[in-house]
Design an enzyme around this catalytic site. Structure first.
Site, PDB file in Angstrom:
ATOM      1  N   ASP A  62       1.009  -1.292   0.178  1.00  0.00           N
ATOM      2  CA  ASP A  62       0.030  -0.103  -0.050  1.00  0.00           C
ATOM      3  C   ASP A  62       0.705   1.041   0.041  1.00  0.00           C
ATOM      4  OD1 ASP A  62      -3.277   0.204   0.878  1.00  0.00           O
ATOM      5  OD2 ASP A  62      -1.882   2.144   0.736  1.00  0.00           O
ATOM      6  N   GLU A  80     -15.301  -9.098  -6.654  1.00  0.00           N
ATOM      7  CA  GLU A  80     -15.234  -9.478  -5.284  1.00  0.00           C
ATOM      8  C   GLU A  80     -16.609  -9.214  -4.517  1.00  0.00           C
ATOM      9  OE1 GLU A  80     -12.827 -11.308  -3.354  1.00  0.00           O
ATOM     10  OE2 GLU A  80     -14.748 -11.339  -2.081  1.00  0.00           O
ATOM     11  N   ARG A 129     -18.877  -9.093   1.750  1.00  0.00           N
ATOM     12  CA  ARG A 129     -19.871  -8.223   2.564  1.00  0.00           C
ATOM     13  C   ARG A 129     -19.010  -7.831   3.954  1.00  0.00           C
ATOM     14  NH1 ARG A 129     -24.045 -12.476   4.350  1.00  0.00           N
ATOM     15  NH2 ARG A 129     -22.262 -13.615   4.060  1.00  0.00           N
ATOM     16  N   LEU A 164     -34.640  -7.913   1.953  1.00  0.00           N
ATOM     17  CA  LEU A 164     -36.044  -7.721   1.897  1.00  0.00           C
ATOM     18  C   LEU A 164     -36.609  -6.938   3.202  1.00  0.00           C
ATOM     19  CD1 LEU A 164     -37.993  -7.620  -0.504  1.00  0.00           C
ATOM     20  CD2 LEU A 164     -39.166  -9.423   0.517  1.00  0.00           C
ATOM     21  N   GLY A 195     -36.610  -0.667   6.623  1.00  0.00           N
ATOM     22  CA  GLY A 195     -36.178   0.147   7.438  1.00  0.00           C
ATOM     23  C   GLY A 195     -35.512   1.510   7.102  1.00  0.00           C
ATOM     24  N   CYS A 220     -20.282   0.657  -0.645  1.00  0.00           N
ATOM     25  CA  CYS A 220     -20.471   0.037  -2.006  1.00  0.00           C
ATOM     26  C   CYS A 220     -21.780   0.378  -2.507  1.00  0.00           C
ATOM     27  CB  CYS A 220     -20.218  -1.480  -1.883  1.00  0.00           C
ATOM     28  SG  CYS A 220     -18.696  -1.889  -1.492  1.00  0.00           S
ATOM     29  N   LYS A 255     -22.778   4.186  -3.799  1.00  0.00           N
ATOM     30  CA  LYS A 255     -21.578   4.894  -4.717  1.00  0.00           C
ATOM     31  C   LYS A 255     -21.579   3.725  -6.252  1.00  0.00           C
ATOM     32  CE  LYS A 255     -17.464   2.560  -4.283  1.00  0.00           C
ATOM     33  NZ  LYS A 255     -17.211   1.607  -5.363  1.00  0.00           N
TER      34      LYS A 255
HETATM   35  C1  UDX Z   1     -22.338  -4.995  -0.223  1.00  0.00           C
HETATM   36  C2  UDX Z   1     -22.813  -6.129  -0.886  1.00  0.00           C
HETATM   37  O1  UDX Z   1     -23.788  -7.110  -0.213  1.00  0.00           O
HETATM   38  C3  UDX Z   1     -21.586  -6.950  -1.550  1.00  0.00           C
HETATM   39  O2  UDX Z   1     -21.910  -8.138  -2.086  1.00  0.00           O
HETATM   40  C4  UDX Z   1     -20.581  -6.079  -2.048  1.00  0.00           C
HETATM   41  O3  UDX Z   1     -19.208  -6.885  -2.297  1.00  0.00           O
HETATM   42  C5  UDX Z   1     -20.377  -4.985  -1.334  1.00  0.00           C
HETATM   43  O4  UDX Z   1     -21.484  -4.284  -1.205  1.00  0.00           O
HETATM   44  P1  UDX Z   1     -21.792  -4.319   2.298  1.00  0.00           P
HETATM   45  O5  UDX Z   1     -21.647  -2.815   1.705  1.00  0.00           O
HETATM   46  O6  UDX Z   1     -20.741  -5.068   3.373  1.00  0.00           O
HETATM   47  O7  UDX Z   1     -21.963  -5.664   0.977  1.00  0.00           O
HETATM   48  O8  UDX Z   1     -23.059  -4.453   3.212  1.00  0.00           O
HETATM   49  P2  UDX Z   1     -24.636  -5.457   3.017  1.00  0.00           P
HETATM   50  O9  UDX Z   1     -24.477  -6.236   4.051  1.00  0.00           O
HETATM   51  O10 UDX Z   1     -24.791  -5.870   1.543  1.00  0.00           O
HETATM   52  O11 UDX Z   1     -25.528  -4.250   3.517  1.00  0.00           O
HETATM   53  C6  UDX Z   1     -25.904  -3.097   2.736  1.00  0.00           C
HETATM   54  C7  UDX Z   1     -26.532  -2.048   3.362  1.00  0.00           C
HETATM   55  O12 UDX Z   1     -28.289  -2.547   3.079  1.00  0.00           O
HETATM   56  C8  UDX Z   1     -26.528  -1.879   4.606  1.00  0.00           C
HETATM   57  O13 UDX Z   1     -26.668  -0.498   5.046  1.00  0.00           O
HETATM   58  C9  UDX Z   1     -27.818  -2.588   5.395  1.00  0.00           C
HETATM   59  O14 UDX Z   1     -28.087  -2.060   6.557  1.00  0.00           O
HETATM   60  C10 UDX Z   1     -28.825  -2.430   4.260  1.00  0.00           C
HETATM   61  N1  UDX Z   1     -29.876  -3.446   4.146  1.00  0.00           N
HETATM   62  C11 UDX Z   1     -29.472  -4.676   4.007  1.00  0.00           C
HETATM   63  C12 UDX Z   1     -31.171  -3.126   4.274  1.00  0.00           C
HETATM   64  O15 UDX Z   1     -31.603  -2.007   4.562  1.00  0.00           O
HETATM   65  N2  UDX Z   1     -32.160  -4.031   4.293  1.00  0.00           N
HETATM   66  C13 UDX Z   1     -31.918  -5.376   4.065  1.00  0.00           C
HETATM   67  O16 UDX Z   1     -32.632  -6.224   3.955  1.00  0.00           O
HETATM   68  C14 UDX Z   1     -30.336  -5.689   3.694  1.00  0.00           C
END
Ligand code: UDX
Length: 461
Positions: free
Chosen positions: A41, A163, A166, A265, A268, A275, A278
């Site tokens: 890095d 990739e 999560r 689903l 909230g 991710c 953006k």
């Molecule tokens: C996400 C993707 O899931 C992952 O595959 C990708 O590589 C990167 O982006 P991440 O950002 O870690 O991963 O979060 P994730 O667990 O997917 O949740 C995203 C957001 O959605 C969170 O703010 C979560 O609170 C929200 N969420 C998720 C909801 O509001 N409702 C849901 O049912 C599920």
């Protein structure tokens, strides 16, 4: 036809450029497969922390694995790119692609710099593999860029391997992915990637081998689908609120249809993080550049539905406070974009706290892991170090991130701390019946939850 199955070789040497969330996890996980790995890095501080076995972010299980892998001698970190350039057979590029400052586009400065810098230094046969989330067409452009700058153009080749990890499940998702996607331009590149991922492929992990553009698109399409699913149920929440219906029950009834399914689903406060927000914006932007903006025009709507939830949460807190937020003490439970994370990038919780503050509320925020990061982003907000401190003297309690600690809190004990027993559940995770029984005024994003308890009882019966 050549045999595309390449046996696993522990001799394979891996370089990882960019040691953020994705790169640090990938480097550690590659070492667990038996490879020698060097992580690089430009940020000297990050390299030093990782070299001392300290992870610069919160991810359950990863610090232990990092130290375990360092102890084997297979994993090291450097801020000298020359060390990596000659070392690795396969380079994974894991640098960030944040939203550009002045538009919805992805900022590709770091990706361009990482590929160029490697190409300028590598004089041996090597595969450069992009893992960052990028707009479709980037790999093709980078192929030309690498050819232009390469010290040994005939020796280096480019591939894309998105990739899907999560946060909070980074190790599990990296070591046991539900699928692998290889974007390649030659059989040699495919063989290299099959070699790297041999342990997973031997276990039967599904693999899609594609061209570079398709591989890039898979990632943004997956994130666009997930964001759309969340915003769909949150759009239903808006309708439920207007119709005095219960979106929790609605979502549950939908989830039993296997074609729909219950994951992502959950109604909230909606999605945030580094991710989904953006990525859908960059996808819209790229589609417009390609002349197919209309095809993903719905993603603008998905974004807007998501942002409207935050404003609606502020409305509910204001209503709970009697119509005016000035001088109202609000306990803000949570700052991270989701539980089990210290990431506050585009966090709905923090955005709500900011809006409350701007309306004159006296907000006290407590997050089990993200206080420090949140303070860096919004230093004017007040952060406290426990749930009890946040709740002390509060006029309204606002549940913003569904940490276990908040879900498990006892309504009676919490009630003894606050000035007024009023709670707004932004994630619909609290037991409304218990709160009401303990004398709380309970409201939640997405409409009534009064029928939930009765329905659960009927189902159990
Ligand atoms: C996400 C993707 O899931 C992952 O595959 C990708 O590589 C990167 O982006 P991440 O950002 O870690 O991963 O979060 P994730 O667990 O997917 O949740 C995203 C957001 O959605 C969170 O703010 C979560 O609170 C929200 N969420 C998720 C909801 O509001 N409702 C849901 O049912 C599920």
């Amino acid at each position: 036809m050549t045999d595309s199955r390449t046996p696993f070789s522990a001799q394979l040497r891996i370089g990882v450029s960019g040691l953020g969330y994705l790169g640090a996890t990938h480097a550690v996980c590659m070492a667990t497969l038996g490879y020698r790995v060097v992580g690089y890095d430009v940020d000297e501080g990050k390299v030093q922390a990782l070299s001392r076995g300290i992870l610069p972010f919160y991810e359950p299980g990863l610090p232990e694995l990092l130290r375990e892998m360092q102890a084997t001698g297979r994993l090291s970190f450097t801020s000298d790119l020359d060390d990596v350039a000659e070392f690795a057979d396969v380079h994974f590029v894991c640098v960030g692609t944040p939203q550009a400052r002045d538009s919805d586009a992805a900022d590709l400065t770091y990706v361009d710099a990482a590929f160029t810098a490697l190409a300028q230094r590598i004089s041996r046969r090597a595969l450069l593999v992009g893992k960052s989330t990028v707009p479709v067409g980037t790999a093709e452009r980078l192929t030309a860029l690498v050819a232009e700058h390469a010290l040994a153009p005939a020796e280096v080749e480019l591939a894309w391997n998105p990739e899907f990890l999560r946060e909070g499940f980074a190790v599990e998702d990296t070591l046991n992915p539900d699928r692998l996607v290889f974007g390649v331009a030659s059989e040699w590149a495919e063989r290299q990637l099959r070699g790297v991922y041999a342990p997973m492929l031997e276990r039967g992990t599904p693999l899609v081998v594609a061209d570079l553009a398709t591989a890039e698109l898979v990632k943004v399409a997956a994130n666009a689908f997930l964001a759309t699913k969340i915003s769909f149920v949150n759009a239903m929440a808006e309708v439920c609120e207007a119709a005095a219906a219960d979106v929790g029950l609605l979502a549950r009834a939908l989830s039993y249809d296997e074609r729909i399914g219950g994951r992502f689903l959950k109604p909230g406060l909606g999605f945030g993080g580094g991710c989904l927000p953006k990525d859908i914006r960059a996808f819209s932007h790229r589609a417009e550049e390609l002349g197919v903006g209309k095809a993903v025009g719905f993603l603008r709507e998905v974004d807007e539905i998501n942002l409207r939830r935050r404003a609606r949460m502020v409305d509910l807190i204001r209503e709970a406070a009697g119509g005016d937020l000035r001088g109202v003490r609000v306990a803000g439970l949570g700052a991270a974009f989701k539980p089990d994370s210290d990431d506050v990038r585009d966090a709905p919780a923090l955005d709500v706290a900011r809006m409350l503050y701007l309306e004159g509320a006296d907000v006290r925020i407590y997050d089990p892991q993200a206080n420090e990061n949140a303070h860096r982003v919004y230093p004017d907000l007040e952060y406290v170090s426990s749930l009890a401190e946040a709740a002390a003297g509060a006029d309204v309690v606002a549940l913003l991130t569904e940490w276990r600690e908040f879900v498990d809190a006892d309504p009676g004990e919490l009630g003894d701390l606050v000035a007024q027993r009023r709670i707004v559940d932004g994630r619909r995770v609290l037991d409304a019946g218990r709160y009401r029984a303990a004398g709380w005024e309970y409201s939640s994003l997405g409409g009534a939850v009064t029928t939930r308890v009765a329905a659960d009882v009927r189902r159990a019966g």
